[in-house]
Write an enzyme that holds these catalytic residues in place. Structure first.
Site, PDB file in Angstrom:
ATOM      1  N   GLY A  25      38.655  38.039  42.838  1.00 27.20           N
ATOM      2  CA  GLY A  25      38.517  36.612  42.577  1.00 27.20           C
ATOM      3  C   GLY A  25      40.014  35.951  41.899  1.00 27.20           C
ATOM      4  O   GLY A  25      40.897  36.904  41.786  1.00 27.20           O
ATOM      5  N   TYR A  26      40.134  34.593  42.050  1.00 22.26           N
ATOM      6  CA  TYR A  26      41.241  34.014  41.555  1.00 22.26           C
ATOM      7  C   TYR A  26      41.169  33.253  40.072  1.00 22.26           C
ATOM      8  O   TYR A  26      40.170  32.522  40.164  1.00 22.26           O
ATOM      9  CB  TYR A  26      41.579  32.883  42.443  1.00 22.26           C
ATOM     10  CG  TYR A  26      42.317  33.761  43.757  1.00 22.26           C
ATOM     11  CD1 TYR A  26      43.645  33.963  43.881  1.00 22.26           C
ATOM     12  CD2 TYR A  26      41.428  34.215  44.678  1.00 22.26           C
ATOM     13  CE1 TYR A  26      44.078  34.762  44.779  1.00 22.26           C
ATOM     14  CE2 TYR A  26      41.995  35.022  45.861  1.00 22.26           C
ATOM     15  CZ  TYR A  26      43.356  35.391  45.641  1.00 22.26           C
ATOM     16  OH  TYR A  26      43.874  36.162  46.788  1.00 22.26           O
ATOM     17  N   LEU A  27      41.860  33.485  39.255  1.00 24.96           N
ATOM     18  CA  LEU A  27      42.047  32.886  38.018  1.00 24.96           C
ATOM     19  C   LEU A  27      42.730  31.478  37.810  1.00 24.96           C
ATOM     20  O   LEU A  27      42.381  30.638  37.315  1.00 24.96           O
ATOM     21  CB  LEU A  27      42.611  33.733  36.965  1.00 24.96           C
ATOM     22  CG  LEU A  27      41.841  35.171  36.607  1.00 24.96           C
ATOM     23  CD1 LEU A  27      42.932  35.949  35.760  1.00 24.96           C
ATOM     24  CD2 LEU A  27      40.439  34.921  35.955  1.00 24.96           C
TER      25      LEU A  27
END
Length: 159
Positions: free
Chosen positions: A35-37
């Site tokens: 996932g991407y922050l």
């Protein structure tokens, strides 16, 4: 926990395979969740099998700097709650190509089910530019940002 990996240049080309190789089960496979922050710059968390990483990537289509540090499972799970967009899940098959290259074949799951990408990493831009893909590789999408995982997490390829 492992030591921090130094920043390195990642040079890769991406393709949409026309077909899958026979007998995929003969190749090593990793189960990946990521996932991407943040997507600009790309700050990603990734679980690959039983290892966890935080990765920062500079912008760039075929070549970019990448910096990776290991995470504990607890840190990964804490950060996982803070990701934006889609959580990407995929199976990655590691297919030997020649003496120095491995094809990373990603079969996406969940909302991205049906998307398949083949990536090959290189030691230089000139090597990447001169790469002749195998017949089963289809369209070269290296320069199509929709096929970057950070953009896919934002729904770039969803109907």
């Amino acid at each position: 926990m492992e030591k921090t990996k130094q920043a390195h240049m990642e040079i890769e080309r991406k393709f949409i395979p026309k077909q899958l190789p026979d007998s995929l089960e003969q190749y090593p496979c990793h189960e990946i969740e990521q996932g991407y922050l943040c997507t600009d710059p790309a700050v990603r968390i990734r679980q690959m099998d039983d290892t966890y990483f935080l990765t920062c990537k500079t912008s760039g289509m075929m070549a970019h700097q990448e910096f990776e540090i290991p995470l504990s499972k607890e840190a990964y799970l804490h950060l996982r709650e803070k990701t934006d967009g889609l959580l990407i899940t995929k199976s990655r098959y590691m297919i030997p190509f020649d003496e120095t290259h491995t094809i990373e074949l990603d079969l996406f799951h969940g909302r991205l089910e049906g998307i398949t990408l083949a990536e090959v990493e290189f030691s230089s831009v000139s090597e990447a530019d001169s790469f002749i893909p195998p017949d089963w590789f289809g369209e070269d999408v290296t320069y199509d940002s929709r096929y970057h995982n950070s953009e896919m997490s934002r729904g770039a390829l969803l109907p």
